[in-house]
Design a protein around this motif. Sequence first.
Motif, PDB file in Angstrom:
ATOM      1  N   ASN A  62       0.859  -1.194   0.000  1.00 34.78           N
ATOM      2  CA  ASN A  62       0.000   0.000   0.000  1.00 34.78           C
ATOM      3  C   ASN A  62       0.886   1.232   0.000  1.00 34.78           C
ATOM      4  O   ASN A  62       2.114   1.114  -0.076  1.00 34.78           O
ATOM      5  CB  ASN A  62      -0.944  -0.018   1.220  1.00 34.78           C
ATOM      6  CG  ASN A  62      -0.211   0.246   2.526  1.00 34.78           C
ATOM      7  OD1 ASN A  62       1.009   0.348   2.565  1.00 34.78           O
ATOM      8  ND2 ASN A  62      -0.963   0.351   3.604  1.00 34.78           N
ATOM      9  N   ASP A  63       0.265   2.406   0.079  1.00 33.24           N
ATOM     10  CA  ASP A  63       1.077   3.613   0.277  1.00 33.24           C
ATOM     11  C   ASP A  63       0.753   4.310   1.596  1.00 33.24           C
ATOM     12  O   ASP A  63       1.301   5.362   1.890  1.00 33.24           O
ATOM     13  CB  ASP A  63       0.966   4.580  -0.915  1.00 33.24           C
ATOM     14  CG  ASP A  63      -0.361   5.321  -0.990  1.00 33.24           C
ATOM     15  OD1 ASP A  63      -1.238   5.143  -0.121  1.00 33.24           O
ATOM     16  OD2 ASP A  63      -0.526   6.108  -1.953  1.00 33.24           O
ATOM     17  N   ASP A  64      -0.141   3.717   2.390  1.00 34.41           N
ATOM     18  CA  ASP A  64      -0.490   4.313   3.682  1.00 34.41           C
ATOM     19  C   ASP A  64       0.388   3.783   4.814  1.00 34.41           C
ATOM     20  O   ASP A  64       0.279   4.237   5.952  1.00 34.41           O
ATOM     21  CB  ASP A  64      -1.965   4.040   4.025  1.00 34.41           C
ATOM     22  CG  ASP A  64      -2.922   4.748   3.063  1.00 34.41           C
ATOM     23  OD1 ASP A  64      -2.512   5.751   2.457  1.00 34.41           O
ATOM     24  OD2 ASP A  64      -4.071   4.282   2.926  1.00 34.41           O
ATOM     25  N   GLY A  65       1.223   2.803   4.492  1.00 35.42           N
ATOM     26  CA  GLY A  65       2.171   2.287   5.476  1.00 35.42           C
ATOM     27  C   GLY A  65       1.759   0.939   6.035  1.00 35.42           C
ATOM     28  O   GLY A  65       0.585   0.571   6.044  1.00 35.42           O
ATOM     29  N   ARG A 109       3.244   6.959   2.612  1.00 36.06           N
ATOM     30  CA  ARG A 109       3.870   7.489   1.392  1.00 36.06           C
ATOM     31  C   ARG A 109       2.822   7.887   0.360  1.00 36.06           C
ATOM     32  O   ARG A 109       3.081   7.817  -0.847  1.00 36.06           O
ATOM     33  CB  ARG A 109       4.798   6.434   0.773  1.00 36.06           C
ATOM     34  CG  ARG A 109       5.944   5.977   1.664  1.00 36.06           C
ATOM     35  CD  ARG A 109       6.918   7.082   2.005  1.00 36.06           C
ATOM     36  NE  ARG A 109       7.600   7.613   0.830  1.00 36.06           N
ATOM     37  CZ  ARG A 109       8.868   7.347   0.510  1.00 36.06           C
ATOM     38  NH1 ARG A 109       9.596   6.577   1.280  1.00 36.06           N
ATOM     39  NH2 ARG A 109       9.426   7.869  -0.561  1.00 36.06           N
ATOM     40  N   SER A 110       1.636   8.293   0.807  1.00 36.39           N
ATOM     41  CA  SER A 110       0.590   8.652  -0.146  1.00 36.39           C
ATOM     42  C   SER A 110       1.086   9.751  -1.077  1.00 36.39           C
ATOM     43  O   SER A 110       1.862  10.627  -0.674  1.00 36.39           O
ATOM     44  CB  SER A 110      -0.660   9.133   0.599  1.00 36.39           C
ATOM     45  OG  SER A 110      -1.263   8.048   1.259  1.00 36.39           O
ATOM     46  N   ALA A 111       0.614   9.682  -2.324  1.00 36.85           N
ATOM     47  CA  ALA A 111       0.948  10.664  -3.367  1.00 36.85           C
ATOM     48  C   ALA A 111       2.424  10.647  -3.749  1.00 36.85           C
ATOM     49  O   ALA A 111       2.951  11.635  -4.248  1.00 36.85           O
ATOM     50  CB  ALA A 111       0.510  12.083  -2.969  1.00 36.85           C
ATOM     51  N   ILE A 120      -5.780  -1.653   1.280  1.00 32.75           N
ATOM     52  CA  ILE A 120      -6.911  -0.859   0.782  1.00 32.75           C
ATOM     53  C   ILE A 120      -6.623   0.585   1.135  1.00 32.75           C
ATOM     54  O   ILE A 120      -6.461   0.907   2.320  1.00 32.75           O
ATOM     55  CB  ILE A 120      -8.239  -1.318   1.433  1.00 32.75           C
ATOM     56  CG1 ILE A 120      -8.491  -2.797   1.114  1.00 32.75           C
ATOM     57  CG2 ILE A 120      -9.394  -0.449   0.988  1.00 32.75           C
ATOM     58  CD1 ILE A 120      -9.575  -3.405   2.001  1.00 32.75           C
ATOM     59  N   ASN A 121      -6.519   1.441   0.128  1.00 30.08           N
ATOM     60  CA  ASN A 121      -6.152   2.824   0.390  1.00 30.08           C
ATOM     61  C   ASN A 121      -7.278   3.577   1.080  1.00 30.08           C
ATOM     62  O   ASN A 121      -8.448   3.429   0.721  1.00 30.08           O
ATOM     63  CB  ASN A 121      -5.812   3.533  -0.923  1.00 30.08           C
ATOM     64  CG  ASN A 121      -5.187   4.892  -0.668  1.00 30.08           C
ATOM     65  OD1 ASN A 121      -4.129   4.980  -0.058  1.00 30.08           O
ATOM     66  ND2 ASN A 121      -5.859   5.944  -1.105  1.00 30.08           N
ATOM     67  N   LEU A 122      -6.906   4.399   2.060  1.00 33.16           N
ATOM     68  CA  LEU A 122      -7.873   5.308   2.675  1.00 33.16           C
ATOM     69  C   LEU A 122      -7.924   6.558   1.806  1.00 33.16           C
ATOM     70  O   LEU A 122      -7.000   7.375   1.808  1.00 33.16           O
ATOM     71  CB  LEU A 122      -7.460   5.658   4.104  1.00 33.16           C
ATOM     72  CG  LEU A 122      -8.428   6.557   4.868  1.00 33.16           C
ATOM     73  CD1 LEU A 122      -9.807   5.917   4.993  1.00 33.16           C
ATOM     74  CD2 LEU A 122      -7.874   6.897   6.252  1.00 33.16           C
ATOM     75  N   GLY A 125       0.526   6.413  -4.941  1.00 37.67           N
ATOM     76  CA  GLY A 125       1.456   5.309  -4.711  1.00 37.67           C
ATOM     77  C   GLY A 125       0.754   3.965  -4.720  1.00 37.67           C
ATOM     78  O   GLY A 125       1.331   2.948  -5.111  1.00 37.67           O
ATOM     79  N   THR A 126      -0.504   3.954  -4.296  1.00 39.60           N
ATOM     80  CA  THR A 126      -1.309   2.722  -4.302  1.00 39.60           C
ATOM     81  C   THR A 126      -1.441   2.187  -5.728  1.00 39.60           C
ATOM     82  O   THR A 126      -1.225   1.000  -5.992  1.00 39.60           O
ATOM     83  CB  THR A 126      -2.725   3.013  -3.759  1.00 39.60           C
ATOM     84  OG1 THR A 126      -2.622   3.681  -2.516  1.00 39.60           O
ATOM     85  CG2 THR A 126      -3.546   1.750  -3.619  1.00 39.60           C
ATOM     86  N   VAL A 127      -1.820   3.084  -6.638  1.00 43.74           N
ATOM     87  CA  VAL A 127      -2.008   2.687  -8.036  1.00 43.74           C
ATOM     88  C   VAL A 127      -0.660   2.328  -8.669  1.00 43.74           C
ATOM     89  O   VAL A 127      -0.548   1.348  -9.412  1.00 43.74           O
ATOM     90  CB  VAL A 127      -2.722   3.809  -8.819  1.00 43.74           C
ATOM     91  CG1 VAL A 127      -2.773   3.497 -10.311  1.00 43.74           C
ATOM     92  CG2 VAL A 127      -4.132   4.025  -8.258  1.00 43.74           C
TER      93      VAL A 127
END
Length: 254
Positions: A7-10, A38-40, A94-96, A108-110
């Motif tokens: 994920n990118d939320d950690g 690490r979102s965005a 699952i991204n928030l 970062g999720t995508v």
Amino acid sequence: MRILITNDDGIHAPGLAALYTALRQLGEVTAIAPERPRSACGHAITLHKPLRLRPVEMPDGRTGYASNGTPADCVALGVSDHLGGVPELVVSGINLGPNLGVDMTYSGTVAAAMEAAICGIASFAISVASYERTAFEPAAEFAVYLARTISERGMGDAGFLNVNVPALPRDQIRGVSITRQGRLRYSNRIERRTDPRGGVYYWLTGERVGRSEHAGGDVDAIQANRISITPVRLDLTDERPLDTLVAWNLHWPG
Ligand code: MN
């Protein structure tokens, strides 16, 4: 089935834990995710410093890994043969927060799902369309269903899938739409401010205003309380202007 999740939320994000717990019913799940949010971060990768993995305990007591790298780095590590074998499927989330329209390109999720596709592995990104604390169970349930479907049917011609799930209880979700990437509009993306010492600084805000939407777009599906699945391809070529550009007869002027 061997599944890699990231994920990118950690690594400590509740969306990752929900995804992990749900997908365990399909087989072996390995979590490798950034040690901090690490979102965005988009599709950034780490080339100039070492990548490290630190074992962390997952909800069922098994071992996952926190990485100092980006989501795309986590996928590169996870599909290498250093960590228990190449996965059949990579799921990112699952991204928030939704990943709709142009936001897909910052996510970062995508990007993690895209990295898996570059490595030739079936993948999808999954996000829940709320920035607030939310229940991840409906999205986790859908992730299991989609993973099972992909294992039976393959990915078709899709590079990977970008999935957005309404932040609603399961009985209020109205169905599933196969969508195009929609269009979102932002205004005042950069605010100019002054700090207490008189120095000017800028803050990226990203206030979303109205919408300019393709029919059949991902934004519309979420607004209609439907799950959106957008197939995404790796080839970024825009084919529409190819003939026009050829007709320009550009040449090297030297
Ligand atoms: Mn995120």
